[in-house]
Design an enzyme around this catalytic site. Structure first.
Site, PDB file in Angstrom:
ATOM      1  N   SER A 171      12.048  -7.844  46.648  1.00 33.64           N
ATOM      2  CA  SER A 171      11.038  -7.218  45.816  1.00 33.64           C
ATOM      3  C   SER A 171      11.609  -6.984  44.419  1.00 33.64           C
ATOM      4  O   SER A 171      12.709  -6.440  44.274  1.00 33.64           O
ATOM      5  CB  SER A 171      10.630  -5.889  46.446  1.00 33.64           C
ATOM      6  OG  SER A 171       9.712  -5.258  45.607  1.00 33.64           O
ATOM      7  N   GLY A 172      10.885  -7.424  43.436  1.00 35.26           N
ATOM      8  CA  GLY A 172      11.331  -7.230  42.052  1.00 35.26           C
ATOM      9  C   GLY A 172      12.218  -8.351  41.533  1.00 35.26           C
ATOM     10  O   GLY A 172      12.717  -8.287  40.416  1.00 35.26           O
TER      11      GLY A 172
ATOM     12  N   THR B 202       6.553 -13.283  41.728  1.00 37.02           N
ATOM     13  CA  THR B 202       5.185 -13.371  41.215  1.00 37.02           C
ATOM     14  C   THR B 202       5.194 -13.882  39.786  1.00 37.02           C
ATOM     15  O   THR B 202       4.362 -14.712  39.399  1.00 37.02           O
ATOM     16  CB  THR B 202       4.510 -11.992  41.316  1.00 37.02           C
ATOM     17  OG1 THR B 202       4.643 -11.551  42.666  1.00 37.02           O
ATOM     18  CG2 THR B 202       3.061 -12.059  40.945  1.00 37.02           C
TER      19      THR B 202
ATOM     20  N   ASN C 149       9.673  -1.996  42.337  1.00 36.04           N
ATOM     21  CA  ASN C 149       8.952  -2.848  41.395  1.00 36.04           C
ATOM     22  C   ASN C 149       7.634  -2.170  41.048  1.00 36.04           C
ATOM     23  O   ASN C 149       6.878  -1.780  41.923  1.00 36.04           O
ATOM     24  CB  ASN C 149       8.698  -4.212  42.087  1.00 36.04           C
ATOM     25  CG  ASN C 149       8.023  -5.213  41.157  1.00 36.04           C
ATOM     26  OD1 ASN C 149       7.648  -4.881  40.024  1.00 36.04           O
ATOM     27  ND2 ASN C 149       7.865  -6.431  41.648  1.00 36.04           N
TER      28      ASN C 149
ATOM     29  N   SER D 108       4.654  -4.437  42.526  1.00 39.47           N
ATOM     30  CA  SER D 108       5.133  -5.127  43.725  1.00 39.47           C
ATOM     31  C   SER D 108       3.968  -5.726  44.521  1.00 39.47           C
ATOM     32  O   SER D 108       2.975  -5.053  44.802  1.00 39.47           O
ATOM     33  CB  SER D 108       5.899  -4.129  44.586  1.00 39.47           C
ATOM     34  OG  SER D 108       6.415  -4.783  45.708  1.00 39.47           O
ATOM     35  N   SER D 109       4.128  -7.000  44.848  1.00 41.76           N
ATOM     36  CA  SER D 109       3.082  -7.644  45.668  1.00 41.76           C
ATOM     37  C   SER D 109       3.283  -7.170  47.093  1.00 41.76           C
ATOM     38  O   SER D 109       4.355  -7.376  47.665  1.00 41.76           O
ATOM     39  CB  SER D 109       3.235  -9.163  45.625  1.00 41.76           C
ATOM     40  OG  SER D 109       3.595  -9.595  44.342  1.00 41.76           O
TER      41      SER D 109
ATOM     42  N   GLY E   4      11.333 -12.326  50.481  1.00 44.53           N
ATOM     43  CA  GLY E   4      12.559 -12.881  51.034  1.00 44.53           C
ATOM     44  C   GLY E   4      13.085 -11.962  52.112  1.00 44.53           C
ATOM     45  O   GLY E   4      12.432 -10.978  52.481  1.00 44.53           O
TER      46      GLY E   4
ATOM     47  N   GLU F 193      14.600  -9.070  54.032  1.00 36.31           N
ATOM     48  CA  GLU F 193      14.676  -7.662  53.648  1.00 36.31           C
ATOM     49  C   GLU F 193      15.622  -6.937  54.591  1.00 36.31           C
ATOM     50  O   GLU F 193      15.493  -7.053  55.815  1.00 36.31           O
ATOM     51  CB  GLU F 193      13.291  -7.013  53.697  1.00 36.31           C
ATOM     52  CG  GLU F 193      12.481  -7.281  52.456  1.00 36.31           C
ATOM     53  CD  GLU F 193      11.185  -6.488  52.395  1.00 36.31           C
ATOM     54  OE1 GLU F 193      10.902  -5.725  53.335  1.00 36.31           O
ATOM     55  OE2 GLU F 193      10.465  -6.646  51.393  1.00 36.31           O
TER      56      GLU F 193
HETATM   57  N1  LIG Z   1      11.161 -14.597  34.148  1.00 32.78           N
HETATM   58  C1  LIG Z   1      11.035 -13.331  33.823  1.00 32.78           C
HETATM   59  N2  LIG Z   1      11.155 -12.951  32.549  1.00 32.78           N
HETATM   60  C2  LIG Z   1      11.037 -11.661  32.197  1.00 32.78           C
HETATM   61  N3  LIG Z   1      10.811 -10.668  33.065  1.00 32.78           N
HETATM   62  C3  LIG Z   1      10.674 -10.980  34.380  1.00 32.78           C
HETATM   63  C4  LIG Z   1      10.782 -12.336  34.814  1.00 32.78           C
HETATM   64  N4  LIG Z   1      10.626 -12.327  36.142  1.00 32.78           N
HETATM   65  C5  LIG Z   1      10.409 -11.044  36.498  1.00 32.78           C
HETATM   66  N5  LIG Z   1      10.437 -10.228  35.463  1.00 32.78           N
HETATM   67  C6  LIG Z   1      10.283  -8.743  35.438  1.00 32.78           C
HETATM   68  O1  LIG Z   1      10.496  -8.273  36.727  1.00 32.78           O
HETATM   69  C7  LIG Z   1       9.370  -7.566  37.232  1.00 32.78           C
HETATM   70  C8  LIG Z   1       9.183  -7.860  38.696  1.00 32.78           C
HETATM   71  O2  LIG Z   1       8.860  -9.201  38.881  1.00 32.78           O
HETATM   72  P1  LIG Z   1       7.835  -9.683  40.015  1.00 32.78           P
HETATM   73  O3  LIG Z   1       6.677  -8.777  40.076  1.00 32.78           O
HETATM   74  O4  LIG Z   1       7.598 -11.102  39.810  1.00 32.78           O
HETATM   75  O5  LIG Z   1       8.733  -9.472  41.277  1.00 32.78           O
HETATM   76  P2  LIG Z   1       8.415  -9.975  42.740  1.00 32.78           P
HETATM   77  O6  LIG Z   1       9.575 -10.784  43.165  1.00 32.78           O
HETATM   78  O7  LIG Z   1       7.102 -10.580  42.787  1.00 32.78           O
HETATM   79  O8  LIG Z   1       8.477  -8.618  43.499  1.00 32.78           O
HETATM   80  P3  LIG Z   1       7.585  -8.162  44.774  1.00 32.78           P
HETATM   81  O9  LIG Z   1       8.168  -8.793  45.939  1.00 32.78           O
HETATM   82  O10 LIG Z   1       7.759  -6.706  44.756  1.00 32.78           O
HETATM   83  O11 LIG Z   1       6.219  -8.585  44.457  1.00 32.78           O
HETATM   84  C9  LIG Z   1       8.219  -8.100  36.393  1.00 32.78           C
HETATM   85  O12 LIG Z   1       7.200  -7.144  36.313  1.00 32.78           O
HETATM   86  C10 LIG Z   1       8.880  -8.349  35.069  1.00 32.78           C
HETATM   87  O13 LIG Z   1       8.947  -7.159  34.340  1.00 32.78           O
HETATM   88 MG   LIG Z   2       5.385 -10.135  43.603  1.00 32.00          MG
END
Ligand SMILES: Nc1ncnc2c1ncn2[C@@H]1O[C@H](COP(=O)(O)OP(=O)(O)OP(=O)(O)O)[C@@H](O)[C@H]1O
Ligand SMILES: [Mg+2]
Length: 1024
Positions: A147-148, A152, A197, A200-201, A385, A387
């Site tokens: 997460s984070g 996404t 996050n 977070s999705s 992924g 956890e």
């Molecule tokens: N390529 C990137 N460039 C800049 N910031 C990023 C990038 N990827 C992620 N982030 C930052 O990290 C935060 C978390 O990313 P994201 O929501 O994609 O995580 P996730 O892997 O989908 O997490 P979850 O599993 O909780 O959904 C985003 O809101 C953004 O602020």
């Molecule tokens: Mg996500």
């Protein structure tokens, strides 16, 4: 499981049915076929010391986790967040906006081979797209990570890439918009702020993007997995419910809130207060609401549908606020305010709803339909992924099971593709040692014996089944399984780190302890039957789609959550197996969402649980590097004289020659049918370093060549220009010359004609000639005018100008005379007068006259101091006019005596020293005789009767012409000078006569001759 289906139907509308994925199953697919994906960025190898390698496959020490992490760190420090493991893209969340997602970047990656550009999510996207287009094979991109970690975000970047770079018509533009706009909607309903996050999705997402034969996106299809339903009713401290609730409350118009019966205060709702975190600094619910509301419209929800959707959302909040109490074992609702709202919002009967909320139960499930069959598809899987928390529950169990399945898929496909490639290239397959996690998958999912089966069994069996009995059952059934341990089964050491209510699975990525508490409840996931009945009766169309009335009559117990999940995973595996996968593994660098910070412990944990080392090991099992012959030869041909600059034979022979020249050992490489395989990265690095050195040499050579070429071109240009100028100038000169010749010829012709006609009257034929003759005479005259009055030269005039010439000549002479005269002064005049007299007397008469002409006459030859003062005294008042030294010859013996001759106004006086020896008055001067020769003798004749005189006087003067002229002037005896030839007679006193004979000779001789005459021999000066 819920599905969102976006697809293009002929009307261009979007429909939202619950769907069934209808992709074809395909066992024979490879991970990645194109060279591009396998390739590494050789060009960046040289910078590897600073920025690490772009592909972990090139890590020399590929089994070392430390080396792996060090490479990640080096790159992260340089803002290089992407690195490959072969076809897998590892992405580290930068937690800051990097300038690497611009349109320019997209263009840079479009249609370019993997290894030509640095690793990027766009490279993966583009490669999938191109493989889909060229090989007509469906693709999928699997994104995983904690997460984070940025899953996404990565999936959004991919969508944006396709939206920008894929061909589009106006019609397709709406589809692109819908695909992009699906995100805010999905995130509103499925994302929430968690401790890890802010966005977070809380679900796994699989999204199909469908492309037509032209490569334009024509539709989409989204499947969600394992939505975290529990969040609706409960949030941990510091976390929130799904965004949509806050968005409506914060951003919803007054009108809307009134209709929904909501207050603009999230703290009023039980379901929103648990986390005690109504506001998040990074989230603006109000503006997000606007985005979501617009997105709903773009996707194709009409106002009524949106209203119904929001009714459901509001009803959830109201449900949360329903208060229950218990009386005599029965539950009842304390106030009917919420029920009234609920009845209206859900379109159900309030009494029936109250009844259902306080009484019995039964279950339901959603279903799917089919999809576009003829479209090519790129699937995007944004899924959690591995956890591992302090306390891991049912959710982690499902999630890790999912990852175990994805790993199985990965290994299967990677190895399969490796093997296939080896076979295709005719290289012996070397079995790769890898951990096959089938045993763990079986442990979880096997029928009857698997953990899920046992869990289901516990859920279904009558009697007092509980989480603890479930654990015991597990121990009974699975005890002894190498990947399963419980507190009871564990050895002493393990037991220390395990709770009694936990079981441990040894996943491929590592060990995880699961606490069985809540497993049964969560797995049952039951909805009371009468509640379901109420929902089926709803007038809300969305609800009626979710709760199918037909299912009410189906008495079969619905599948448990784990079984449903297992089934949906199996389906997902099918979908993925039918496609060619690419992988994106996301890593988060720290827990505090900070840019720059690289938390090594956290990262090591993720590297482990993402199975990256295992990925790398499998990828490196065979050969680290492979490349098509033409590509390899093209890059390195300059390193071998035989292959440089061009190899004309077979490509494989060229590569073979090249690597032999480079000294590759047989165990370091293999030559396949179309590719070279290199076992160790160091071999490639050495080659790459050699190329770098060679490039410098080549660059210098090229530079020199280029400079030479430039100079040569410049020289050629100058030469051509010079030649052009020369030719031009020569042309001018030649034309001028020709013109001059023409003119000359004409002139000559005219001249000749003129000459022929010269005697005719003036006519056109001769006028030029005549004019020319005149002109040239005048010009000649102008140049040759006489210089002085004595110059008698004068050009001969042409006949026509004779008269004019004569006139001119006279004028010229007059002019010269006039100018000459103007220059004459009195002295000169006197001189000239004397000279004129001399001329009258002597010209043509005396031989030495011409010699005297240029010599000027002087006033006197003797001055006062030359004459004896006594003589001067004797002269008295008489003024001396001229004096000259003379020689006097005796009358008898002709002895020469030196005397002075003085002329006064009246007489000529011969002086000897102080004495005036003889005075001859001019009146008494009878005449003067002189010879015609060049001698200086002269005779002054005096009357013989004059006694005072002793006879004529014979004198000789060196300046005879001057002396005689002076005497003639003073005595006014111009006409009395006789010039004699032969001899002169003279009286020598007393009647005696003397004779002087003059003869011409060679030199002057004066002597008395034998005959008693004075003989004078004088040289002849002028022949007459
Ligand atoms: N390529 C990137 N460039 C800049 N910031 C990023 C990038 N990827 C992620 N982030 C930052 O990290 C935060 C978390 O990313 P994201 O929501 O994609 O995580 P996730 O892997 O989908 O997490 P979850 O599993 O909780 O959904 C985003 O809101 C953004 O602020
Ligand atoms: Mg996500």
């Amino acid at each position: 499981m819920m599905e969102l289906r976006i697809q293009l139907i002929p009307t261009g509308e979007i429909i939202l049915p619950p769907g069934k994925n209808g992709e074809n199953y395909c066992h024979n697919c490879r991970v990645v076929a194109s060279d591009g994906v396998r390739a590494m960025m050789e060009s960046a190898l040289t910078a590897r010391d600073r920025v690490g390698v772009q592909d972990f496959v090139l890590l020399e020490n590929y089994t070392s986790e430390a080396a792996f992490i060090e490479n990640l760190r080096k790159r992260f420090k340089e803002n290089l967040i992407y690195t490959y493991i072969g076809s897998v893209l590892v992405s580290v969340n930068p937690y800051k906006d990097l300038e690497i997602y611009t349109k320019n970047h997209m263009e840079r990656y479009r249609g370019v081979n993997f290894y030509e550009v640095s690793p990027h999510i766009y490279a993966v996207s583009d490669n999938a797209y191109r493989s889909m287009r060229t090989e007509r094979k469906d693709q999928c991109i699997l994104i995983s990570g904690e997460s984070g970690a940025g899953k996404t975000e990565a999936s959004k970047k991919i969508l944006q890439y396709y939206a920008v770079t894929c061909p589009a018509s106006e019609h397709v533009q709406t589809i692109k918009d819908r695909l992009l706009q699906s995100n805010p909607v999905l995130e509103a309903f499925g994302n929430a702020k968690t401790l890890r996050n802010d966005n977070s999705s809380r679900f796994g997402k699989y999204m199909d993007i469908q492309f037509d034969f032209k490569g334009a996106p024509v539709g989409g299809h989204i499947i969600n997995y394992l939505l975290e339903k529990s969040r609706v009713v409960h949030q941990n401290h510091g976390e929130r419910n799904f965004h949509i609730f806050y968005q409506i409350i914060e951003g919803g118009e007054e009108d809307l809130l009134r209709r929904l019966g909501l207050e603009r205060n999230s703290q009023q709702y039980q379901y929103l207060v648990k986390g005690n975190c109504p506001k998040v600094s990074s989230i603006n619910d109000r503006s997000d609401w606007k985005v979501v509301r617009k997105a709903l419209a773009v996707i194709g929800f009409n106002d009524d549908e949106v209203e119904e959707l929001l009714n459901i959302i509001a009803s959830v909040l109201h449900l949360g606020n329903v208060q229950y109490k218990e009386e005599e074992g029965y539950a009842y609702i304390t106030s009917d305010t919420q029920i009234k709202y609920l009845a209206r919002l859900l379109g159900v009967n309030g009494t029936v709803l109250t009844e259902a909320l306080t009484h019995k139960k039964i279950i339901a499930k959603g279903e799917e339909d089919e999809s576009h069959k003829d479209a090519s598809v790129i699937g995007l899987l944004d899924i959690y992924g591995f956890e591992v928390f302090q306390h891991n529950s049912f959710e982690q169990f499902c999630i890790n099971y999912c990852n175990e399945k994805l790993q199985q898929l990965f290994i299967e496909l990677t190895l399969k593709s490796e093997q296939e490639e080896y076979e295709a290239e005719g290289i012996t397959w070397e079995p790769v040692q890898y951990f096959n996690n089938k045993i763990i998958c079986d442990l979880v999912e096997e029928k009857f014996k698997g953990i899920i089966s046992i869990l289901d069994e516990e859920c279904l069996r009558p009697g007092d089944a509980s989480d603890v009995t479930f654990l015991q059952k597990l121990e009974d059934t699975l005890g002894g399984h190498p990947h399963f341990v419980t507190h009871k089964l564990a050895d002493g050491k393990t037991r220390k780190v395990m709770g009694r209510e936990e079981f441990r699975l040894l996943h491929y990525a590592g060990e995880v302890n699961y606490n069985v508490n809540g497993f049964l409840d969560k797995n049952n996931d039951l909805l009371f039957r009468n509640l379901k009945e109420v929902m089926c009766m709803s007038e809300n169309k969305i609800l009626t789609q979710c709760f199918d009335r037909d299912e009410l009559s189906d008495k079969k117990r619905p599948d448990t959550a784990a079984t449903q999940f297992k089934a949906s995973l199996a389906k997902l595996m099918e979908i993925l197996m039918s496609k060619e996968p690419s992988y994106v593994r996301c890593i988060k660098p720290n827990d505090s969402k900070q840019a720059v910070r690289f938390d090594e412990v956290l990262i090591r944990h993720q590297v482990k649980y993402l199975g990256l080392m295992e990925n790398l090991r499998v990828r490196r099992a065979g050969f680290a590097y492979r490349r098509r012959y033409e590509t390899f030869l093209q890059r390195y041909k300059s390193l071998c004289p035989e292959t440089w600059p061009n190899w004309n034979g077979k490509l494989s022979d060229g590569v073979s020659t090249l690597v032999k020249h480079l000294g590759y050992k047989p165990e370091e490489y293999k030559l396949g049918r179309s590719k070279i395989f290199i076992r160790f990265p160091k071999t490639l690095f050495a080659t790459e370093d050699a190329l770098e050195t060679r490039k410098h040499g080549l660059a210098t050579k090229l530079q020199a060549g280029w400079k030479g070429y430039c100079q040569k071109t410049k020289f050629q240009k100058l030469r051509t220009s010079a030649i052009a100028i020369q030719a031009w100038w020569r042309g001018i000169l030649a034309r001028r010359k020709a013109q001059r010749r023409r003119q000359a010829a004409n002139t000559i012709r005219r001249f000749i004609k003129g000459f022929i006609y010269r005697h005719k009257e003036r006519c056109p034929e001769n006028e030029y000639f005549l004019d020319y003759v005149r002109y040239s005479f005048l010009m000649n005259l102008h140049r040759n005018l006489p210089k002085n009055v004595l110059d008698k030269s004068w050009p001969t005039p042409p006949a026509a100008l004779t008269e004019s010439s004569e006139l001119l000549r006279k004028m010229c002479m007059q002019n010269m005379v006039w100018s000459y005269c103007k220059k004459i002064d009195s002295e000169w005049k006197h001189q000239m007068e004397q000279k004129m007299i001399a001329s009258d007397i002597f010209k043509d008469k005396k031989d030495n006259y011409p010699q005297s002409v240029p010599k000027l006459f002087v006033g006197t030859r003797l001055n006062g101091e030359d004459i004896n003062p006594k003589a001067i005294q004797a002269l008295g008042s008489e003024k001396m006019k001229y004096a000259v030294p003379v020689t006097k010859y005796d009358r008898k013996g002709y002895k020469p005596r030196s005397r002075q001759l003085l002329l006064t106004a009246n007489s000529a006086i011969i002086v000897e020293e102080g004495k005036l020896k003889q005075r001859i008055d001019y009146g008494a001067l009878k005449g003067i005789s002189v010879s015609s020769l060049s001698d200086g003798l002269f005779v002054l004749h005096v009357p013989s009767e004059d006694n005072k005189q002793k006879g004529d006087v014979v004198l000789q003067s060196d300046h005879v012409i001057e002396t005689l002229t002076k005497i003639a002037i003073c005595a006014d005896k111009i006409n009395s000078i006789n010039i004699n030839q032969g001899s002169i007679k003279f009286t020598a006193g007393h009647g005696k006569e003397g004779i002087i004979d003059f003869t011409p000779g060679s030199e002057l001789l004066v002597a008395k001759a034998k005959n008693g005459h004075l003989s004078v021999t004088a040289p002849r000066l002028n022949s007459r």
